[in-house]
Design a protein around this motif. Structure first.
Motif, PDB file in Angstrom:
ATOM      1  N   ASP A 237       0.838  -1.199   0.000  1.00  7.08           N
ATOM      2  CA  ASP A 237       0.000   0.000   0.000  1.00  7.08           C
ATOM      3  C   ASP A 237       0.873   1.249   0.000  1.00  7.08           C
ATOM      4  OD1 ASP A 237       1.052  -0.150   2.487  1.00  7.08           O
ATOM      5  OD2 ASP A 237      -0.838  -0.010   3.590  1.00  7.08           O
ATOM      6  N   THR A 238       2.092   1.126  -0.513  1.00  6.93           N
ATOM      7  CA  THR A 238       3.006   2.254  -0.586  1.00  6.93           C
ATOM      8  C   THR A 238       3.056   2.796  -2.006  1.00  6.93           C
ATOM      9  OG1 THR A 238       4.882   0.771  -0.975  1.00  6.93           O
ATOM     10  CG2 THR A 238       4.426   1.408   1.313  1.00  6.93           C
ATOM     11  N   LEU A 239       3.440   4.041  -2.111  1.00 11.35           N
ATOM     12  CA  LEU A 239       3.496   4.710  -3.408  1.00 11.35           C
ATOM     13  C   LEU A 239       4.604   4.119  -4.269  1.00 11.35           C
ATOM     14  CD1 LEU A 239       2.751   7.021  -5.343  1.00 11.35           C
ATOM     15  CD2 LEU A 239       4.354   8.467  -4.077  1.00 11.35           C
ATOM     16  N   SER A 240       4.274   3.793  -5.511  1.00 14.19           N
ATOM     17  CA  SER A 240       5.282   3.325  -6.458  1.00 14.19           C
ATOM     18  C   SER A 240       5.999   4.529  -7.053  1.00 14.19           C
ATOM     19  CB  SER A 240       4.623   2.500  -7.570  1.00 14.19           C
ATOM     20  OG  SER A 240       5.552   2.211  -8.586  1.00 14.19           O
ATOM     21  N   LYS A 332       3.218  13.621  -6.026  1.00 15.17           N
ATOM     22  CA  LYS A 332       3.584  12.607  -5.036  1.00 15.17           C
ATOM     23  C   LYS A 332       2.690  12.725  -3.800  1.00 15.17           C
ATOM     24  CE  LYS A 332       8.515  12.177  -6.188  1.00 15.17           C
ATOM     25  NZ  LYS A 332       9.900  12.440  -5.697  1.00 15.17           N
ATOM     26  N   THR A 333       2.466  13.965  -3.356  1.00 11.15           N
ATOM     27  CA  THR A 333       1.621  14.187  -2.180  1.00 11.15           C
ATOM     28  C   THR A 333       0.188  13.737  -2.447  1.00 11.15           C
ATOM     29  OG1 THR A 333       2.992  16.083  -1.535  1.00 11.15           O
ATOM     30  CG2 THR A 333       0.813  15.909  -0.532  1.00 11.15           C
ATOM     31  N   LEU A 334      -0.318  14.053  -3.641  1.00  8.23           N
ATOM     32  CA  LEU A 334      -1.681  13.651  -3.987  1.00  8.23           C
ATOM     33  C   LEU A 334      -1.829  12.139  -3.980  1.00  8.23           C
ATOM     34  CD1 LEU A 334      -2.613  16.091  -6.913  1.00  8.23           C
ATOM     35  CD2 LEU A 334      -3.592  16.039  -4.618  1.00  8.23           C
ATOM     36  N   LEU A 335      -0.866  11.444  -4.571  1.00 11.97           N
ATOM     37  CA  LEU A 335      -0.939   9.987  -4.616  1.00 11.97           C
ATOM     38  C   LEU A 335      -0.876   9.383  -3.217  1.00 11.97           C
ATOM     39  CD1 LEU A 335       1.311   9.235  -7.732  1.00 11.97           C
ATOM     40  CD2 LEU A 335      -1.106   8.665  -7.485  1.00 11.97           C
ATOM     41  N   ARG A 336       0.016   9.902  -2.377  1.00  5.50           N
ATOM     42  CA  ARG A 336       0.103   9.391  -1.004  1.00  5.50           C
ATOM     43  C   ARG A 336      -1.207   9.639  -0.252  1.00  5.50           C
ATOM     44  NH1 ARG A 336       5.466  11.900  -1.099  1.00  5.50           N
ATOM     45  NH2 ARG A 336       7.057  10.278  -1.370  1.00  5.50           N
ATOM     46  N   GLN A 406     -14.405  -4.028  -2.805  1.00  2.00           N
ATOM     47  CA  GLN A 406     -13.730  -4.444  -4.030  1.00  2.00           C
ATOM     48  C   GLN A 406     -13.257  -3.228  -4.835  1.00  2.00           C
ATOM     49  OE1 GLN A 406     -12.707  -7.268  -4.915  1.00  2.00           O
ATOM     50  NE2 GLN A 406     -14.129  -8.950  -4.620  1.00  2.00           N
ATOM     51  N   LYS A 407     -14.099  -2.209  -4.922  1.00  2.00           N
ATOM     52  CA  LYS A 407     -13.729  -1.018  -5.678  1.00  2.00           C
ATOM     53  C   LYS A 407     -12.575  -0.283  -5.002  1.00  2.00           C
ATOM     54  CE  LYS A 407     -18.002   0.605  -5.928  1.00  2.00           C
ATOM     55  NZ  LYS A 407     -19.127   1.511  -6.297  1.00  2.00           N
ATOM     56  N   THR A 408     -12.584  -0.253  -3.672  1.00  2.00           N
ATOM     57  CA  THR A 408     -11.480   0.377  -2.946  1.00  2.00           C
ATOM     58  C   THR A 408     -10.185  -0.378  -3.174  1.00  2.00           C
ATOM     59  OG1 THR A 408     -13.023   1.163  -1.247  1.00  2.00           O
ATOM     60  CG2 THR A 408     -10.685   1.139  -0.676  1.00  2.00           C
ATOM     61  N   ASN A 409     -10.266  -1.694  -3.195  1.00  2.83           N
ATOM     62  CA  ASN A 409      -9.078  -2.503  -3.450  1.00  2.83           C
ATOM     63  C   ASN A 409      -8.538  -2.248  -4.856  1.00  2.83           C
ATOM     64  OD1 ASN A 409      -7.306  -4.624  -2.357  1.00  2.83           O
ATOM     65  ND2 ASN A 409      -8.094  -5.839  -4.056  1.00  2.83           N
ATOM     66  N   GLU A 410      -9.441  -2.092  -5.826  1.00  2.00           N
ATOM     67  CA  GLU A 410      -9.014  -1.778  -7.185  1.00  2.00           C
ATOM     68  C   GLU A 410      -8.386  -0.381  -7.246  1.00  2.00           C
ATOM     69  OE1 GLU A 410      -9.040  -3.469 -10.052  1.00  2.00           O
ATOM     70  OE2 GLU A 410      -9.890  -5.315  -9.215  1.00  2.00           O
ATOM     71  N   THR A 411      -8.935   0.541  -6.462  1.00  2.00           N
ATOM     72  CA  THR A 411      -8.361   1.885  -6.405  1.00  2.00           C
ATOM     73  C   THR A 411      -6.939   1.848  -5.865  1.00  2.00           C
ATOM     74  OG1 THR A 411     -10.554   2.876  -6.076  1.00  2.00           O
ATOM     75  CG2 THR A 411      -8.655   4.207  -5.456  1.00  2.00           C
ATOM     76  N   LEU A 412      -6.726   1.060  -4.812  1.00  2.00           N
ATOM     77  CA  LEU A 412      -5.372   0.905  -4.277  1.00  2.00           C
ATOM     78  C   LEU A 412      -4.452   0.272  -5.319  1.00  2.00           C
ATOM     79  CD1 LEU A 412      -6.047  -0.255  -0.604  1.00  2.00           C
ATOM     80  CD2 LEU A 412      -4.820   1.804  -1.323  1.00  2.00           C
ATOM     81  N   GLY A 413      -4.991  -0.661  -6.087  1.00  2.00           N
ATOM     82  CA  GLY A 413      -4.192  -1.272  -7.144  1.00  2.00           C
ATOM     83  C   GLY A 413      -3.744  -0.245  -8.173  1.00  2.00           C
TER      84      GLY A 413
END
Length: 421
Positions: A237-240, A332-336, A406-413
Motif C-alpha cells: 500500500d506504498t506509493l510506487s 507525489k503528495t496527492l498519490l500518497r 472491491q472497488k477500494t481494493n481496485e483503487t489501491l491497485g
C-alpha cells in the motif's frame, strides 16, 4: 423454511417469473471475468486509442526535430544588365543552407523524444484508469444482481408469510387486513425488481460503452455473491516511485533540461553555406573569359548580439523547470493522500461488514422465533414484516459494502501501480 400453502394471486407470481427470468439469463450462463473485460476495454476503448495516436504523433516529431532546414534558392533577373569586364550580367541564382551550432539537432531530437515519453506515460495512466473504471462498474453490477436475488428471496418469504396469515385467517386468528398488508408488500417487491432490472441495463450500457461494444451486449456474471466475496488484498500500500503520473512529469523534467541546453546553443552563432551563380552574356568582348558564367561560394555567420532575448529564453526555461519540480512534488503528495484515504475507507468497510454479519446472525434467531409466534397467532404480522425488512436492509447494505470494498481494493491497485504494467 415455511410450510407451503396455495397462493391466491397467480398474476403476481407470473410477473415475478418474467422479471426473474431476465436476471437468471445473466446468472446461469458462462460468465465474463473482470480481466477479460479489462482486456476488451484496453483494445477497443476510443479514448485510449485517441491517446495512443497522440503518442504516435509525438514520436514523429523526433524525426521532424532532427531535420535540416530547407535550403533557400533565389533567382534574380537584371532588367538592365550589369556590364562587367567579361560581358553583361543578366541573371543570378543563389542557393544557401543554414547550419545550427554543433549538437543542436541532437538536443532537439532529445526534447521531442522526452515529450513522446510523457505522452506514453499519459497513455499508461489512462489505461490504468480505464481498468479501474471497468472494475468499479463490474462490481457495482455484481452488487446490483446480488441484491436482485435477495429481493427475489424476499418476495418468496412474503409469499410464505401470506400463506401463514391466510391459514390464521381461516382459523379466525387473523384479520383480512393482515392479508392485504402482506399483498401490499408483495406489490412493492415486484416494483423493486422492475427498478433493479432497469438499473441493470443502465449499468450494462455504461460498461459496454467503455469497451466500445454494442450497448445491448450482455455482461454475464454467473455468481455475483461469490464475485463480491473474492477479495484479493494488495500486497503493498506504498506509493510506487514509477507510477505513470510521476514518470510523465519526470519525462517533462528531462525535456526541460534538454530545452535548457538548447537555449544555450541558440545563443551561439549559426553558419550558412551558399553558392551564387551569375549568368554572363557573351557579346564578343575581346577577352579570354568573355561570356563565362561566374560561380561564387559563400559563407555566412549569424550574430546573436541581442543578449536580452537569449537571457529571457534561458530564464523562461529555468522557471518552467521549477514549475515542473513543484508539480512532481504535488503529484507525489496527492498519490500518497489518495492511498491513505483508500486505506481508511477499506478499514471502515471491514468494520461495517463485521457489524452487518453480527446483526444478521441475531436477526436469524429472532426471525425463527417470530415465525413460530406468527403461526401461533401470538405475534402481529406488522412486526414480522418489519423484522424481515430490517434483514433485507442489512443484506443490501452488506452487498454494497462488499462492492465498495472491491472497488477500494481496485483503487489501491491503481494508486500503487508502476509504469511497466
Amino acid at each position: 423454511m415455511f410450510n407451503t400453502y396455495p397462493i391466491k394471486s397467480p398474476g403476481s407470481s407470473l410477473k415475478l417469473v418474467l422479471i426473474g427470468l431476465l436476471f437468471c439469463l445473466s446468472f446461469n450462463l458462462n460468465g465474463q471475468s473482470l480481466e477479460d473485460l479489462k482486456t476488451t476495454a484496453a483494445e477497443n476503448n476510443l479514448e485510449l486509442k485517441t491517446q495512443y495516436k497522440r503518442f504516435e504523433a509525438q514520436l514523429e516529431g523526433i524525426s521532424l526535430a532532427k531535420s535540416w532546414q530547407d535550403p533557400n534558392l533565389s533567382f534574380g533577373y537584371f532588367i538592365s544588365p550589369i556590364e562587367t569586364r567579361v560581358g553583361p550580367q543578366i541573371a543570378r541564382f543563389s542557393l544557401t543552407q543554414m547550419l545550427p551550432w554543433f549538437g543542436t539537432f541532437k538536443v532537439k531530437g532529445d526534447i521531442a523524444a522526452y515529450k513522446a515519453e510523457a505522452e506514453f506515460e499519459k497513455f499508461q495512466d489512462q489505461k490504468l484508469k480505464l481498468y479501474l473504471k471497468v472494475a468499479q462498474q463490474y462490481y457495482e453490477l455484481s452488487a446490483l444482481r446480488y441484491v436482485a436475488k435477495i429481493e427475489e428471496e424476499q418476495f418468496e418469504i412474503l409469499k410464505d408469510l401470506k400463506s401463514i396469515v391466510e391459514s390464521n385467517f381461516e382459523n379466525n386468528k387473523a384479520n383480512l387486513v393482515d392479508i392485504l398488508r402482506v399483498e401490499l408488500e408483495m406489490d412493492k417487491q415486484l416494483n423493486v425488481l422492475q427498478v433493479l432490472k432497469d438499473q441493470d441495463q443502465a449499468l450494462v450500457t455504461q460498461l459496454n460503452q467503455m469497451m466500445n461494444r454494442p450497448l445491448e451486449a450482455p455482461v454475464l456474471i454467473p455468481n455475483p455473491k461469490q464475485t463480491l466475496e473474492q477479495i484479493q488484498f494488495m500486497e503493498s500500500d506504498t506509493l510506487s516511485i514509477t507510477h505513470p503520473r510521476l514518470e510523465r512529469i519526470r519525462s517533462l523534467q528531462d525535456s526541460n533540461a534538454a530545452e535548457s541546453e538548447l537555449a544555450q546553443k541558440q545563443a551561439l552563432p549559426q553558419f550558412g553555406l551558399g553558392l551564387d551563380y551569375a549568368i554572363i552574356q557573351n557579346q564578343n568582348v575581346m577577352n579570354a573569359d568573355a561570356g563565362q558564367d561566374a560561380i561564387m561560394p559563400m559563407l555566412s555567420v549569424s550574430l546573436p548580439i541581442f543578449g536580452k532575448k537569449n537571457k529571457s529564453r534561458k530564464k523562461a526555461v529555468s522557471l518552467q523547470g521549477e514549475a515542473i519540480q513543484f508539480q512532481l512534488e504535488n503529484e507525489k503528495t496527492l498519490l500518497r493522500t489518495e492511498i491513505q484515504v483508500a486505506k481508511y475507507k477499506q478499514d471502515e468497510l471491514f468494520d461495517r461488514l463485521d457489524l452487518y454479519e453480527k446483526q444478521l446472525l441475531r436477526l436469524k434467531d429472532i426471525l425463527q422465533l417470530s415465525e413460530v409466534a406468527l403461526a401461533n397467532a401470538s405475534m402481529e404480522i406488522e412486526e414480522v414484516l418489519r423484522l424481515y425488512q430490517e434483514r433485507l436492509l442489512y443484506l443490501k447494505q452488506q452487498a454494497q459494502a462488499l462492492a465498495n470494498l472491491q472497488k477500494t481494493n481496485e483503487t489501491l491497485g491503481y494508486l500503487t501501480s508502476n509504469s511497466a504494467l
